[in-house]
Design an enzyme around this catalytic site. Sequence first.
Site, PDB file in Angstrom:
ATOM      1  N   TRP A   1      44.143  48.595  22.269  1.00  0.00           N
ATOM      2  CA  TRP A   1      43.849  48.757  23.695  1.00  0.00           C
ATOM      3  C   TRP A   1      42.407  49.171  23.876  1.00  0.00           C
ATOM      4  CZ3 TRP A   1      46.825  53.561  26.073  1.00  0.00           C
ATOM      5  CH2 TRP A   1      46.769  54.646  25.195  1.00  0.00           C
ATOM      6  N   ASN A   2      41.939  48.999  25.123  1.00  0.00           N
ATOM      7  CA  ASN A   2      40.538  49.277  25.454  1.00  0.00           C
ATOM      8  C   ASN A   2      40.443  50.104  26.722  1.00  0.00           C
ATOM      9  OD1 ASN A   2      39.228  47.279  23.524  1.00  0.00           O
ATOM     10  ND2 ASN A   2      40.470  45.886  24.754  1.00  0.00           N
TER      11      ASN A   2
ATOM     12  N   HIS B   1      31.972  45.199  42.109  1.00  0.00           N
ATOM     13  CA  HIS B   1      31.498  43.877  42.534  1.00  0.00           C
ATOM     14  C   HIS B   1      31.003  43.064  41.337  1.00  0.00           C
ATOM     15  CE1 HIS B   1      31.740  44.940  46.889  1.00  0.00           C
ATOM     16  NE2 HIS B   1      31.746  46.132  46.328  1.00  0.00           N
TER      17      HIS B   1
ATOM     18  N   HIS C   1      35.380  38.759  42.539  1.00  0.00           N
ATOM     19  CA  HIS C   1      35.787  40.021  43.170  1.00  0.00           C
ATOM     20  C   HIS C   1      35.963  39.864  44.669  1.00  0.00           C
ATOM     21  CE1 HIS C   1      31.363  40.324  43.685  1.00  0.00           C
ATOM     22  NE2 HIS C   1      31.672  40.965  44.790  1.00  0.00           N
TER      23      HIS C   1
ATOM     24  N   ASP D   1      35.386  41.645  48.412  1.00  0.00           N
ATOM     25  CA  ASP D   1      34.596  42.603  49.199  1.00  0.00           C
ATOM     26  C   ASP D   1      35.455  43.159  50.332  1.00  0.00           C
ATOM     27  OD1 ASP D   1      32.309  41.923  47.743  1.00  0.00           O
ATOM     28  OD2 ASP D   1      31.374  40.795  49.385  1.00  0.00           O
TER      29      ASP D   1
ATOM     30  N   HIS E   1      32.392  47.849  52.402  1.00  0.00           N
ATOM     31  CA  HIS E   1      31.271  47.563  51.497  1.00  0.00           C
ATOM     32  C   HIS E   1      29.940  47.614  52.250  1.00  0.00           C
ATOM     33  CE1 HIS E   1      28.835  45.836  48.409  1.00  0.00           C
ATOM     34  NE2 HIS E   1      28.834  44.606  48.870  1.00  0.00           N
TER      35      HIS E   1
ATOM     36  N   HIS F   1      27.439  39.524  54.827  1.00  0.00           N
ATOM     37  CA  HIS F   1      27.947  40.884  54.660  1.00  0.00           C
ATOM     38  C   HIS F   1      27.933  41.629  55.991  1.00  0.00           C
ATOM     39  CE1 HIS F   1      27.194  40.059  50.373  1.00  0.00           C
ATOM     40  NE2 HIS F   1      28.062  41.013  50.135  1.00  0.00           N
TER      41      HIS F   1
HETATM   42 MN    MN Z   1      30.583  41.953  46.535  1.00  0.00          MN
END
Ligand code: MN
Length: 278
Positions: free
Chosen positions: A77-78, A85, A89, A91, A95, A223
């Site tokens: 495992w990690n 982002h 992904h 938003d 954001h 955005h």
């Molecule tokens: Mn983004």
Amino acid sequence: MSEPTAAAAAASQSTSPSVLAALVGALRGGTIEVVDLTAPLSSTTPVLELPPEFGQTAVFELEEISRYDDRGPAWYWNNFRSGEHTGTHFDAPNHWVTGRDLADIASVPARQLVAPAAVLDVTDEVAKDPDFLVEIAHIEAWQDRYGPLPDAGWLLVRTGWSSRSAAQDTFLNADETGPHTPGLSAECARWVAERTPVLGLGVETVGTDAGRAHGFDPAFPCHSYLMGSGKYGLTQLQNLAELPPTGAVVIAGPLPIVSGSGAPARVLALVERPGQPS
Ligand code: MN
């Protein structure tokens, strides 16, 4: 006592129409295909770079905890480190400063994570001009051909840009004047945010805004207007060429990071392939 109950349940199943049973049958039969719109997440996944005076997002990193060794003999495992982002992904409205009092990523209603998609193809235009901007007229022409944008659905802009996603430099496409990647004009961003019923905007590039959008009025209009209108963004999508202009259903699953501004997401699309054998 259990026999009549089981019989009743069986009768109920055989007589009630079941959309989900039909869906499962179509998935197994291949008449509905699952298209993965997600970029693989690794330390080489491209990330946004801002001018040096600003904070920077992290690249994705794995830190091994154990791998069938003395740190854990039977298990691998990690831990991972990632920007919200980073990679494909989602938003959330908070954001951007225009949406600062609106939803965080964990507050996005689950029912909105399954939604229809309209796909606008501007691949040819972007091949000629990496700074190509979608205008209102392009979306109106799409609507003349395919009908209205989906209510509470996604507008996905297919640019072909994901073919550059193997390397940071080709993906960001920056020169001494800054990055050169496609997006929406400020006027179009405002129109999509305020005059259309879509849930959000999905793109193939590192962010929803064009590479030159730092110089637009307002700066970063996708955005600014979308987040300010409570709408969402999906970025670094791939395989949009496998989607029809209308009719696909997007399943976008961001991690529900409490108070977060976004999150890496597995994004899938369900696409009908009526010609396939069932
Ligand atoms: Mn983004």
